[in-house]
Motif scaffolding. Structure first.
Motif, PDB file in Angstrom:
ATOM      1  N   LEU A 192     -42.064  38.131  34.902  1.00 23.83           N
ATOM      2  CA  LEU A 192     -43.544  38.321  34.083  1.00 23.83           C
ATOM      3  C   LEU A 192     -44.520  38.271  35.275  1.00 23.83           C
ATOM      4  N   HIS A 195     -49.721  37.094  30.961  1.00 29.35           N
ATOM      5  CA  HIS A 195     -49.995  37.679  29.675  1.00 29.35           C
ATOM      6  C   HIS A 195     -50.272  36.400  28.823  1.00 29.35           C
ATOM      7  N   ARG A 210     -53.646  40.344  22.073  1.00 23.18           N
ATOM      8  CA  ARG A 210     -52.538  40.281  23.493  1.00 23.18           C
ATOM      9  C   ARG A 210     -53.409  41.159  24.554  1.00 23.18           C
ATOM     10  N   ASP A 212     -52.105  41.907  28.504  1.00 24.74           N
ATOM     11  CA  ASP A 212     -51.063  42.009  29.655  1.00 24.74           C
ATOM     12  C   ASP A 212     -51.298  42.405  31.196  1.00 24.74           C
TER      13      ASP A 212
END
Ligand SMILES: NC(=O)C1=CN([C@@H]2O[C@H](COP(=O)(O)OP(=O)(O)OC[C@H]3O[C@@H](n4cnc5c(N)ncnc54)[C@H](O)[C@@H]3O)[C@@H](O)[C@H]2O)C=CC1
Ligand SMILES: O=C(O)C1=N[C@H](C(=O)O)C[C@H](O)C1
Length: 246
Positions: A192, A195, A210, A212
């Motif tokens: 990752l 996020h 959301r 990212d």
């Protein structure tokens, strides 16, 4: 006009990316790229210093920069209300000096926080899930904490109380940390980057916002904008949304 820029945390993940970004900008000149243990005297020619270091180091760095009349753009996390108050007091005798602190410099993250604040008055129930690489020192993320505070402020302004929650029995941490009555859940996994999901629940529906960051270059347009803008903004500015005039 060329702006002389110094970078603190230059050997770290973000600092190294900032060094590349500054070197690639025709209106900026990299005059110092320092990390822990380096001599800060090398910052003498810097007009603006960008700090991506560690929550334990950043206040000391800012004391040095303010004392030496150097503007600062700060991405390092860990800014509580009391730290911000200390910083305002530090800046008081230097009215022409600017410090910009942004918990997240990615445009999409700033927009996601703003959308969450707009949604907050329509949904009494909200929770945040933030997901990061497993080398991150702090939890919850600065972005998630800032988002929670924005939701809480929007709720307070609209007179909306947090929604009902029937949990009476839980394993420690199962319902996340609580930031201003907003539950925040932190995930740490290799692979990752950065996020965030902001979830709202209402009668028969949910809304999920959301964002990212898939690469650390996502933060660079915001950092470079901050470097250019901080010279025009004396005092303490918290949040890139103020610079973007959202
Ligand atoms: N605001 C934003 O958009 C973003 C903020 N961050 C935050 O930036 C900070 C750094 O993140 P990373 O680059 O991933 O960490 P990192 O651990 O890769 O890099 C930090 C660097 O700072 C150095 N350092 C520590 N103390 C120092 C000091 N006193 N002076 C100079 N250098 C010092 C370390 O040696 C290291 O090289 C964290 O607080 C993180 O949450 C990270 C990404 C985006
Ligand atoms: O440590 C990171 O990586 C990040 N830190 C900031 C935070 O804590 O919110 C910004 C972004 O999420 C990446």
């Amino acid at each position: 006009m060329t702006i002389n820029v110094g970078v603190l945390g230059a050997r770290g993940r973000m600092g190294a990316t900032v060094v590349n970004a500054v070197e690639g900008a025709s209106d900026l000149k990299l005059v110092a790229a320092l990390d822990a243990g380096d001599d800060f005297a090398a910052l003498a020619d810097a007009q603006v210093v960008v700090d991506f270091t560690h929550p334990d180091a950043v206040m000391g760095n800012l004391e040095y920069l303010v004392e030496h009349d150097i503007h600062a753009v700060v991405g390092t996390t860990g800014f509580s209300d009391s730290r911000l108050a200390d910083l305002r007091a530090l800046l008081e005798p230097k009215p022409s000096l600017g410090v910009l602190i942004a918990p997240n410099f990615a445009l999409g993250a700033v927009l996601a926080m703003r959308f969450a604040a707009q949604a907050a008055k329509f949904y009494a129930s909200a929770e945040i899930i933030e997901l990061h690489h497993n080398r991150k020192a702090d939890a919850p993320s600065g972005t998630a904490a800032h988002t929670a505070r924005m939701i809480a402020a929007a709720r307070a302004e609209a007179g909306v109380a947090p929604g009902p929650d029937a949990t009476t029995s839980e394993l420690d941490g199962a319902r996340g940390a609580t930031v201003e009555e907003v539950r925040v859940h932190s995930v740490r996994l290799p692979g990752l980057v950065a996020h965030e999901e902001i979830l709202f629940g209402g009668e028969g529906e949910t809304l999920t916002i959301r964002h990212d960051s898939l690469d650390r270059t996502s933060f660079m347009p915001g950092v470079l904008l901050g470097v250019r803008e901080v010279l025009k903004r004396p005092g303490l500015t918290v949040g890139l949304e103020n610079v973007l005039d959202l």
